[in-house]
Scaffold this active site. Structure first.
Site, mmCIF file in Angstrom:
data_model
loop_
_atom_site.group_PDB
_atom_site.id
_atom_site.type_symbol
_atom_site.label_atom_id
_atom_site.label_comp_id
_atom_site.label_asym_id
_atom_site.label_seq_id
_atom_site.Cartn_x
_atom_site.Cartn_y
_atom_site.Cartn_z
ATOM 1 N N ASP A 14 0.768 -0.975 0.042
ATOM 2 C CA ASP A 14 -0.048 0.119 -0.038
ATOM 3 C C ASP A 14 0.859 1.263 -0.013
ATOM 4 O O ASP A 14 2.129 1.372 0.464
ATOM 5 C CB ASP A 14 -0.870 -0.017 1.361
ATOM 6 C CG ASP A 14 -1.645 1.265 1.533
ATOM 7 O OD1 ASP A 14 -2.310 1.743 0.690
ATOM 8 O OD2 ASP A 14 -1.532 2.049 2.505
ATOM 9 N N ASP A 16 -0.139 5.174 1.007
ATOM 10 C CA ASP A 16 -0.477 5.957 2.108
ATOM 11 C C ASP A 16 -0.621 5.468 3.333
ATOM 12 O O ASP A 16 -1.340 4.369 3.449
ATOM 13 C CB ASP A 16 -1.730 6.750 1.686
ATOM 14 C CG ASP A 16 -1.751 7.810 0.508
ATOM 15 O OD1 ASP A 16 -0.618 8.528 0.750
ATOM 16 O OD2 ASP A 16 -2.639 7.615 -0.254
ATOM 17 N N ASP A 170 -1.427 -0.711 5.948
ATOM 18 C CA ASP A 170 -1.565 -0.088 7.200
ATOM 19 C C ASP A 170 -3.282 -0.118 7.759
ATOM 20 O O ASP A 170 -3.489 0.366 8.571
ATOM 21 C CB ASP A 170 -1.093 1.382 7.227
ATOM 22 C CG ASP A 170 -1.922 2.159 6.416
ATOM 23 O OD1 ASP A 170 -2.098 1.850 5.264
ATOM 24 O OD2 ASP A 170 -2.614 3.291 6.780
#
Length: 221
Positions: A14, A16, A170
């Protein structure tokens, strides 16, 4: 550096909140965009929860009181607020050495992100990472998370089966996408979602810092 055999041929990150320290800016930009169009600004928790989704999906979830006909304006206001400060944010400390070590071990590296293609290209340019990743998928060119299509397309592109693919993110959206695709996952706790929601999604590991992630990947990736 260890020369142990690789467990994973393809490692998808991922962007961001995993590689890029953008969680606070995205959260703030969502809140201001919703306020701009007359909606009730979501809490920090609700705004950060949608990070990783495609933009329109995220804004609809964060602003349920904003009519659908206002979504284009809502998206434009989000991009305005994000753009004002996008040059103030950067990669997390330790990301560059991590990526360098993985490339030296000949892993295929990819990005699977809720950003748009234009947004990811700009972020890669700003971070001086163009050419670092072998492939990428963005939410505006395929299905958004947690639909597994992003990972499925990357696996097809590089002819790597699910058992040799690892997704790192995250948010629960990232880990659910990996589960849906039949891939292993690793969570990081320093981004948008609290890690107490990770364990039901069976990540192999949860890293609390980039250094912990780096060490785990060298030993287990």
């Amino acid at each position: 550096m260890s020369v142990r055999p690789r467990q994973f041929d393809l490692i998808a990150f991922d962007w961001d909140g995993t590689l890029f320290d953008s969680t606070a800016l995205i959260t703030r930009s969502i809140q201001r965009a919703v306020q701009d169009v007359g909606g009730s600004p979501p809490s920090d928790r609700d705004a950060s929860f949608v990070i990783g989704m495609g933009l329109m999906q995220a804004l609809a979830h964060a602003a349920p009181d904003v009519p659908k006909e206002r979504y284009p304006e809502l998206g434009a206001r989000y991009r305005h607020h994000y753009g004002l400060h996008q040059n103030d944010i950067s990669l997390f400390d330790g990301v560059l050495p991590l990526l360098d070590d993985l490339r030296r071990r000949n892993h295929l590296l990819a990005v699977a992100t809720g950003k748009s293609r234009g947004g990811l290209n700009e972020a890669l340019r700003a971070a001086e990472l163009r050419g670092t990743f072998d492939g990428s998928r963005t939410a505006d060119e395929t299905a958004g998370k947690p639909d597994p299509l992003m990972l499925q397309e990357l696996m097809r592109e590089f002819d790597v089966p699910p058992e040799r693919t690892l997704m790192i993110g995250d948010t629960t959206h990232d880990l659910q996408m990996a589960l849906n695709a039949g891939c292993a996952s690793v969570g990081v706790s320093y981004g948008a979602h609290e890690p107490d929601g990770f364990h039901a999604l069976k990540p192999r590991f949860v890293g609390h810092t980039v250094r912990e992630l780096h060490d785990w990947l060298l030993a287990n990736g």
